[in-house]
Design a protein around this motif. Structure first.
Motif, PDB file in Angstrom:
ATOM      1  N   TYR A  55       0.816  -1.216   0.000  1.00 32.22           N
ATOM      2  CA  TYR A  55       0.000   0.000   0.000  1.00 32.22           C
ATOM      3  C   TYR A  55       0.849   1.264   0.000  1.00 32.22           C
ATOM      4  N   GLN A  56       2.088   1.170   0.500  1.00 31.42           N
ATOM      5  CA  GLN A  56       2.929   2.369   0.518  1.00 31.42           C
ATOM      6  C   GLN A  56       3.282   2.835  -0.880  1.00 31.42           C
ATOM      7  N   LEU A  57       3.574   1.901  -1.777  1.00 31.50           N
ATOM      8  CA  LEU A  57       3.923   2.297  -3.143  1.00 31.50           C
ATOM      9  C   LEU A  57       2.711   2.815  -3.912  1.00 31.50           C
ATOM     10  N   PRO A  58       1.553   2.129  -3.916  1.00 32.68           N
ATOM     11  CA  PRO A  58       0.385   2.713  -4.586  1.00 32.68           C
ATOM     12  C   PRO A  58      -0.004   4.075  -4.037  1.00 32.68           C
ATOM     13  N   LEU A  65      -5.277  11.177  -0.400  1.00 32.27           N
ATOM     14  CA  LEU A  65      -4.600  10.660   0.778  1.00 32.27           C
ATOM     15  C   LEU A  65      -4.746   9.143   0.870  1.00 32.27           C
ATOM     16  N   THR A  66      -3.711   8.481   1.371  1.00 31.29           N
ATOM     17  CA  THR A  66      -3.811   7.073   1.753  1.00 31.29           C
ATOM     18  C   THR A  66      -3.917   7.021   3.274  1.00 31.29           C
ATOM     19  N   LEU A  67      -5.015   6.459   3.762  1.00 35.32           N
ATOM     20  CA  LEU A  67      -5.268   6.365   5.200  1.00 35.32           C
ATOM     21  C   LEU A  67      -4.991   4.934   5.636  1.00 35.32           C
ATOM     22  N   VAL A  68      -4.081   4.790   6.597  1.00 36.23           N
ATOM     23  CA  VAL A  68      -3.661   3.469   7.071  1.00 36.23           C
ATOM     24  C   VAL A  68      -4.184   3.259   8.485  1.00 36.23           C
ATOM     25  N   VAL A  69      -5.009   2.253   8.669  1.00 40.51           N
ATOM     26  CA  VAL A  69      -5.508   1.906   9.998  1.00 40.51           C
ATOM     27  C   VAL A  69      -4.540   0.905  10.608  1.00 40.51           C
ATOM     28  N   ALA A  82      10.490   5.299   8.673  1.00 40.72           N
ATOM     29  CA  ALA A  82      11.124   4.738   7.471  1.00 40.72           C
ATOM     30  C   ALA A  82      10.677   5.467   6.210  1.00 40.72           C
ATOM     31  N   LEU A  83       9.397   5.817   6.119  1.00 44.47           N
ATOM     32  CA  LEU A  83       8.901   6.541   4.950  1.00 44.47           C
ATOM     33  C   LEU A  83       9.525   7.928   4.851  1.00 44.47           C
ATOM     34  N   THR A 115       1.017  12.337   2.136  1.00 45.19           N
ATOM     35  CA  THR A 115       0.707  11.241   1.224  1.00 45.19           C
ATOM     36  C   THR A 115       0.070  10.078   1.979  1.00 45.19           C
ATOM     37  N   LEU A 116       0.622   9.767   3.151  1.00 45.30           N
ATOM     38  CA  LEU A 116       0.081   8.690   3.977  1.00 45.30           C
ATOM     39  C   LEU A 116      -0.158   9.202   5.390  1.00 45.30           C
TER      40      LEU A 116
END
Length: 397
Positions: A55-58, A65-69, A82-83, A115-116
């Protein structure tokens, strides 16, 4: 529906430039391909398979926005750090942040500077409404450790059971759910709860050939503790000891300390600061033995743990395989040893998973084959267990 810019060729360029990898692994392509085509995915991938990249690359190719739960603070912190080192705009929202820090991060998310954004499930409610009012599109929703939806959802993290509503309020974005272990029934439940019934399901082998599985019956708790002590002293490196309760975690830790074993406890009853200190000490080898409940380990990458011990059976087979899987992440041979006595099952009879665990610990069939069969996979050979012997042999049928 979000339109991701570029296709797999663009993804390969980003893989090399941003992440420093020459090529995708086969299973990563199986996940990323459908996502870039706008289809949701359930990815069941083993430890060390590179799930985060899926999911980090897409996210770098998404318009919004990419929302990560994410369920664990330590996991958020490690991944965001790391990102950022790779020059990717990422941040997290959790209970450790001061109010002014949370405001700054929220403003960055709303204004399109991120972005994330990683977020604990309990904080999603207010966040979703703020994003909607600001007109900020969430192009990709990533649900990490998705087994929490069905395994712990009603007790440990009930907010996971509300993710279907969260996804609806976000406009039903492309969704990726990721987990390291899930039975066919659990996979179906995850898809149902997230309301992504037509999602692509990518499942790789659950087999970890470098792990040796052993089960030992003990006479009583005194004998059990003595065996734990022996196994720790013979480990020659970091060890995780899983116990079923907080009380046992504390008792076992104190007993080990009295014998000069450098152990530290970890469970949900400790303060967040104490848990962070224990985790950091473990990762830095200052606390080579951690005695813990199931609250410890999810998403934590310490490759040189070559012995994971269980005081008794876990609550479920999924939980056991997740916990045992913290061993041998560097690919070297590692042992997963479960100690048990019949009374361990008395308090959980009738509960979900008790019968499966009894079959595992009492059976005389290949341990690896029993585990893999539980996840719907057939073993072709055993790389090592106490039933089949060592170093390798054919499993029982």
């Amino acid at each position: 529906m979000a339109t991701f810019s570029g296709g797999l060729e663009r993804a390969r360029e980003l893989l090399a430039v941003r992440f420093g990898h020459a090529a995708f692994r086969v299973h990563q392509l199986k996940v990323i391909g459908p996502l870039l085509a706008g289809r949701s995915v359930l990815a069941v991938l083993p430890t060390g398979a590179g799930k985060s990249l899926c999911y980090q690359l897409p996210a770098l190719m998404a318009p919004g926005l990419t929302l990560v739960v994410s369920p664990l603070i330590s996991l958020m912190q490690d991944q965001v750090a790391a990102l950022r080192r790779r020059g990717i705009a990422a941040a997290f929202l959790n209970s450790l942040l001061a109010p002014d820090q949370r405001r700054t991060i929220l403003e960055a998310a709303l204004s399109g500077q991120l972005t994330l954004l990683y977020c604990a499930p309990e904080r999603l409610g207010s966040l979703v409404h703020r994003l909607a009012r600001a007109g900020r599109e969430v192009s990709l929703l990533a649900v990490d450790e998705a087994h929490c939806i069905v395994e712990w959802g009603n007790e440990f993290r009930p907010a996971y059971r509300r993710l279907d509503r969260v996804r609806y309020l976000l406009g039903e974005p492309v969704t990726i759910a990721l987990t390291g272990s899930a039975t066919p029934a659990s996979r179906a439940d995850i898809l149902q709860f997230l309301r992504i019934p037509r999602a692509e399901v990518v499942v790789t082998s659950f087999d970890r050939p470098n792990l040796v599985f052993r089960v030992e019956r003990v006479r009583d708790d005194r004998a059990r503790f003595g065996r734990i002590r022996q196994l720790i002293r013979g480990a020659g490196g970091p060890v995780i000891v899983y116990t079923p309760t907080r009380r046992l975690t504390e008792l076992v830790t104190r007993a080990l300390l009295r014998l000069g074993v450098p152990a530290a406890p970890y469970h949900a009853g400790l303060t967040a600061g104490t848990r962070r200190r224990v985790l950091r000490a473990f990762l830095a080898d200052r606390a080579p033995v951690v005695v813990a409940t199931s609250a410890f380990g999810m998403g934590i990458d310490k490759p040189d743990v070559h012995r994971v011990l269980h005081w008794g059976p876990s609550h479920t087979m999924e939980a056991y395989y997740q916990e045992a899987g913290r061993a041998g992440r560097d690919g070297r041979r590692a042992e997963c040893v479960m100690l048990w006595r019949p009374s361990d099952f008395e308090w959980r009879e009738g509960g979900g998973g008790a019968a499966d665990l009894r079959r595992y610990v009492e059976g005389r069939r290949c341990r690896r084959g029993t585990l893999l069969a539980y996840f719907g996979e057939r073993a072709t050979a055993c790389a090592g267990c106490d039933v089949c012997g060592l170093p390798s042999c054919r499993p029982s049928t």
